[in-house]
Motif scaffolding. Structure first.
Motif, PDB file in Angstrom:
ATOM      1  N   VAL A 164       0.762  -1.363   0.058  1.00 44.87           N
ATOM      2  CA  VAL A 164      -0.039   0.115  -0.135  1.00 44.87           C
ATOM      3  C   VAL A 164       0.951   1.338   0.085  1.00 44.87           C
ATOM      4  N   VAL A 165       1.859   1.271   0.891  1.00 46.41           N
ATOM      5  CA  VAL A 165       2.807   2.389   1.007  1.00 46.41           C
ATOM      6  C   VAL A 165       3.631   2.555  -0.564  1.00 46.41           C
ATOM      7  N   SER A 166       4.051   1.582  -1.018  1.00 44.61           N
ATOM      8  CA  SER A 166       4.682   1.547  -1.904  1.00 44.61           C
ATOM      9  C   SER A 166       3.839   2.243  -3.269  1.00 44.61           C
ATOM     10  N   SER A 167       2.657   1.503  -3.463  1.00 47.18           N
ATOM     11  CA  SER A 167       1.679   1.924  -4.669  1.00 47.18           C
ATOM     12  C   SER A 167       1.237   2.917  -4.558  1.00 47.18           C
ATOM     13  N   SER A 168       0.916   3.733  -3.206  1.00 46.35           N
ATOM     14  CA  SER A 168       0.203   4.894  -3.210  1.00 46.35           C
ATOM     15  C   SER A 168       1.354   6.134  -3.101  1.00 46.35           C
ATOM     16  N   HIS A 169       2.605   5.814  -2.688  1.00 43.37           N
ATOM     17  CA  HIS A 169       3.454   6.761  -2.453  1.00 43.37           C
ATOM     18  C   HIS A 169       3.231   7.727  -1.340  1.00 43.37           C
ATOM     19  N   GLN A 170       2.619   7.104  -0.561  1.00 44.67           N
ATOM     20  CA  GLN A 170       2.170   7.864   0.861  1.00 44.67           C
ATOM     21  C   GLN A 170       2.680   7.242   1.976  1.00 44.67           C
ATOM     22  N   PRO A 171       2.921   7.676   3.027  1.00 43.94           N
ATOM     23  CA  PRO A 171       3.560   6.892   4.246  1.00 43.94           C
ATOM     24  C   PRO A 171       2.315   6.758   5.106  1.00 43.94           C
ATOM     25  N   VAL A 172       2.592   5.649   5.956  1.00 44.41           N
ATOM     26  CA  VAL A 172       1.626   5.359   6.973  1.00 44.41           C
ATOM     27  C   VAL A 172       2.090   5.465   8.300  1.00 44.41           C
ATOM     28  N   TYR A 173       1.117   5.796   9.445  1.00 45.90           N
ATOM     29  CA  TYR A 173       1.669   5.603  10.814  1.00 45.90           C
ATOM     30  C   TYR A 173       1.011   4.252  11.331  1.00 45.90           C
ATOM     31  N   LEU A 174       1.880   3.385  11.911  1.00 46.65           N
ATOM     32  CA  LEU A 174       1.470   1.960  12.414  1.00 46.65           C
ATOM     33  C   LEU A 174       1.362   1.940  13.828  1.00 46.65           C
TER      34      LEU A 174
ATOM     35  N   ALA B 255      -2.795  -1.210  13.704  1.00 45.41           N
ATOM     36  CA  ALA B 255      -3.628   0.002  13.628  1.00 45.41           C
ATOM     37  C   ALA B 255      -3.023   0.743  12.262  1.00 45.41           C
ATOM     38  N   VAL B 256      -3.507   1.254  11.479  1.00 52.55           N
ATOM     39  CA  VAL B 256      -3.099   1.944  10.337  1.00 52.55           C
ATOM     40  C   VAL B 256      -3.704   3.353  10.158  1.00 52.55           C
ATOM     41  N   TYR B 257      -2.926   4.270   9.920  1.00 54.65           N
ATOM     42  CA  TYR B 257      -3.577   5.653   9.706  1.00 54.65           C
ATOM     43  C   TYR B 257      -2.364   6.262   8.364  1.00 54.65           C
ATOM     44  N   GLN B 258      -3.102   6.860   7.221  1.00 59.34           N
ATOM     45  CA  GLN B 258      -2.481   7.341   6.408  1.00 59.34           C
ATOM     46  C   GLN B 258      -3.032   8.789   6.138  1.00 59.34           C
ATOM     47  N   PRO B 259      -2.251   9.691   6.622  1.00 62.15           N
ATOM     48  CA  PRO B 259      -2.643  11.193   6.769  1.00 62.15           C
ATOM     49  C   PRO B 259      -3.148  11.764   5.528  1.00 62.15           C
ATOM     50  N   ASP B 260      -2.444  11.704   4.596  1.00 63.92           N
ATOM     51  CA  ASP B 260      -2.630  12.221   3.073  1.00 63.92           C
ATOM     52  C   ASP B 260      -3.854  11.964   2.684  1.00 63.92           C
ATOM     53  N   THR B 261      -4.216  10.454   2.749  1.00 58.50           N
ATOM     54  CA  THR B 261      -5.552   9.954   2.164  1.00 58.50           C
ATOM     55  C   THR B 261      -6.625   9.892   3.146  1.00 58.50           C
ATOM     56  N   GLY B 262      -6.638   9.852   4.515  1.00 55.22           N
ATOM     57  CA  GLY B 262      -7.363   9.491   5.261  1.00 55.22           C
ATOM     58  C   GLY B 262      -7.867   8.172   5.491  1.00 55.22           C
ATOM     59  N   VAL B 263      -6.949   7.150   5.037  1.00 54.17           N
ATOM     60  CA  VAL B 263      -7.192   5.778   5.167  1.00 54.17           C
ATOM     61  C   VAL B 263      -6.963   5.448   6.607  1.00 54.17           C
ATOM     62  N   ILE B 264      -7.954   4.702   7.226  1.00 53.52           N
ATOM     63  CA  ILE B 264      -7.579   4.259   8.524  1.00 53.52           C
ATOM     64  C   ILE B 264      -8.448   2.974   8.973  1.00 53.52           C
ATOM     65  N   GLY B 265      -7.818   2.288   9.875  1.00 52.66           N
ATOM     66  CA  GLY B 265      -8.473   0.945  10.395  1.00 52.66           C
ATOM     67  C   GLY B 265      -7.455   0.325  11.100  1.00 52.66           C
TER      68      GLY B 265
ATOM     69  N   VAL C  98      -3.640  -5.273  -3.421  1.00 57.13           N
ATOM     70  CA  VAL C  98      -3.497  -3.853  -3.317  1.00 57.13           C
ATOM     71  C   VAL C  98      -3.667  -3.210  -4.768  1.00 57.13           C
ATOM     72  N   SER C  99      -4.355  -2.345  -4.784  1.00 56.51           N
ATOM     73  CA  SER C  99      -4.556  -1.667  -6.265  1.00 56.51           C
ATOM     74  C   SER C  99      -3.305  -1.275  -6.799  1.00 56.51           C
ATOM     75  N   LYS C 100      -3.219  -0.908  -8.092  1.00 52.75           N
ATOM     76  CA  LYS C 100      -1.926  -0.065  -8.694  1.00 52.75           C
ATOM     77  C   LYS C 100      -1.672   1.025  -8.135  1.00 52.75           C
ATOM     78  N   ASN C 101      -2.571   1.968  -7.802  1.00 56.00           N
ATOM     79  CA  ASN C 101      -2.239   3.129  -7.074  1.00 56.00           C
ATOM     80  C   ASN C 101      -2.417   3.268  -5.880  1.00 56.00           C
ATOM     81  N   GLY C 102      -2.622   2.106  -5.050  1.00 61.37           N
ATOM     82  CA  GLY C 102      -2.595   1.887  -3.672  1.00 61.37           C
ATOM     83  C   GLY C 102      -3.971   2.346  -3.008  1.00 61.37           C
ATOM     84  N   GLN C 103      -4.821   3.021  -3.695  1.00 61.59           N
ATOM     85  CA  GLN C 103      -6.046   3.473  -3.099  1.00 61.59           C
ATOM     86  C   GLN C 103      -6.976   2.717  -2.398  1.00 61.59           C
ATOM     87  N   ILE C 104      -7.534   3.004  -1.333  1.00 62.79           N
ATOM     88  CA  ILE C 104      -8.432   1.854  -0.587  1.00 62.79           C
ATOM     89  C   ILE C 104      -9.739   2.710  -0.382  1.00 62.79           C
TER      90      ILE C 104
END
Length: 293
Positions: free
Chosen positions: A161-171, A199-209, A259-265
């Motif tokens: 997810v991190v690699s495909s979306s090019h966005q960091p996550v907090y774990l 627990a996962v949070y991606q600040p730039d996309t709002g992905v959380i869970g 995981v989608s090609k662009n990492g979107q969830i």
């Protein structure tokens, strides 16, 4: 593998804070924790006899009752994920923790349990950070099939997810002890968790869970809200997020191929039923920050 007979262990705990000899707690707060604030533990019994530990690429709260980590926090970036290094490192007892309060390699020998990483070695982008990840202060007794299959798939999916979306996550990755009787292994009575979570949070996309899984051979992961995680464990993984954010559940992939090609969830649902604390106040945030300084 031979298995250690389960034993029941009482839990009585006292709080302690220290710093890593080479990496400061302030580094952990700023580099690994969302807004430099550690998880909030709402069950006071869990805070007894605990010790903050700071490593190069993860932070943790260690319990001298469980003889292992209660939680481990990471800031996983695309740069870290895309830096490929050969898996290397030696399992070792953690020198920062007094001998009578920690796990030893001998505790796992013949126990029937894997030394299960909470912060995966594959998340580490330097040799020294990878060596840190092999500390027993980053390990819990984990069912081998769980560790090598479902849990490994979750770890790989998060990296993808991190690699495909090019966005960091907090774990925040941790354990829970929900069984009426708690098994232990070894001379030092390392407690065996009933469940693990991430627990996962991606600040730039709002992905959380959060991923939630029983520590058994055949368990399948559930995707739950951070509010439900808090209700189950008493741990608010990201206490500066408001209640509405923590009620959201995104469709976190449990295996890399999903995981989608662009990492979107996509947003899966909103949890309207779990008991959930409010966003912490400025005063509470300051106290939590000081607890990891």
């Amino acid at each position: 593998m031979d298995k250690t007979a389960p034993k029941t262990e009482p839990a009585v705990i006292d709080s302690k804070i220290t710093k890593n000899q080479t990496t400061t707690a302030s580094h952990c707060a700023s580099a690994m924790l969302l807004d430099a604030i550690p998880p909030q533990i709402n069950q006071t019994a869990l805070l007894k006899q605990t010790q903050n530990l700071c490593f190069e690429q993860f932070a943790s709260l260690h319990s001298s009752i469980t003889k292992g980590p209660l939680w481990v926090a990471e800031h996983l970036t695309p740069k870290k994920v895309n830096t490929k290094i050969k898996r290397q490192g030696e399992f070792h007892a953690e020198d920062q923790v007094p001998k009578n309060m920690r796990a030893e390699l001998s505790d796992y020998k013949g126990s029937g349990y894997d030394r299960g990483h909470l912060a995966p070695s594959a998340n580490m982008s330097t040799k020294s950070a990878q060596q840190d990840s092999f500390s027993l202060a980053n390990m819990v007794p984990q069912n081998p099939k769980n560790n090598q299959n479902a849990w490994r798939n979750i770890e790989e999916a998060v990296r993808d997810v991190v690699s495909s979306s090019h966005q960091p996550v907090y774990l925040v990755t941790g354990v829970s002890f929900l069984n009426k009787t708690i098994p232990s292994i070894g001379k030092n009575k390392v407690l065996v968790p009933s469940h693990l979570y991430k627990a996962v949070y991606q600040p730039d996309t709002g992905v959380i869970g959060a991923y939630w899984i029983a520590n058994t051979a055949s368990a399948k992961p559930q995707i739950i809200s951070l509010c439900e995680l808090e209700a189950k464990t008493g741990i608010n993984a990201f206490p500066l997020l408001n209640k509405e954010e923590r009620r959201k559940v995104y469709d976190l992939p449990t295996i890399g191929k999903d995981v989608s090609k662009n990492g979107q969830i996509k947003l899966l649902k909103t949890d309207k039923t779990s008991e959930c604390s409010n966003k912490i106040s400025t005063t509470e945030a300051s106290k939590l920050a000081q607890s990891f300084s």
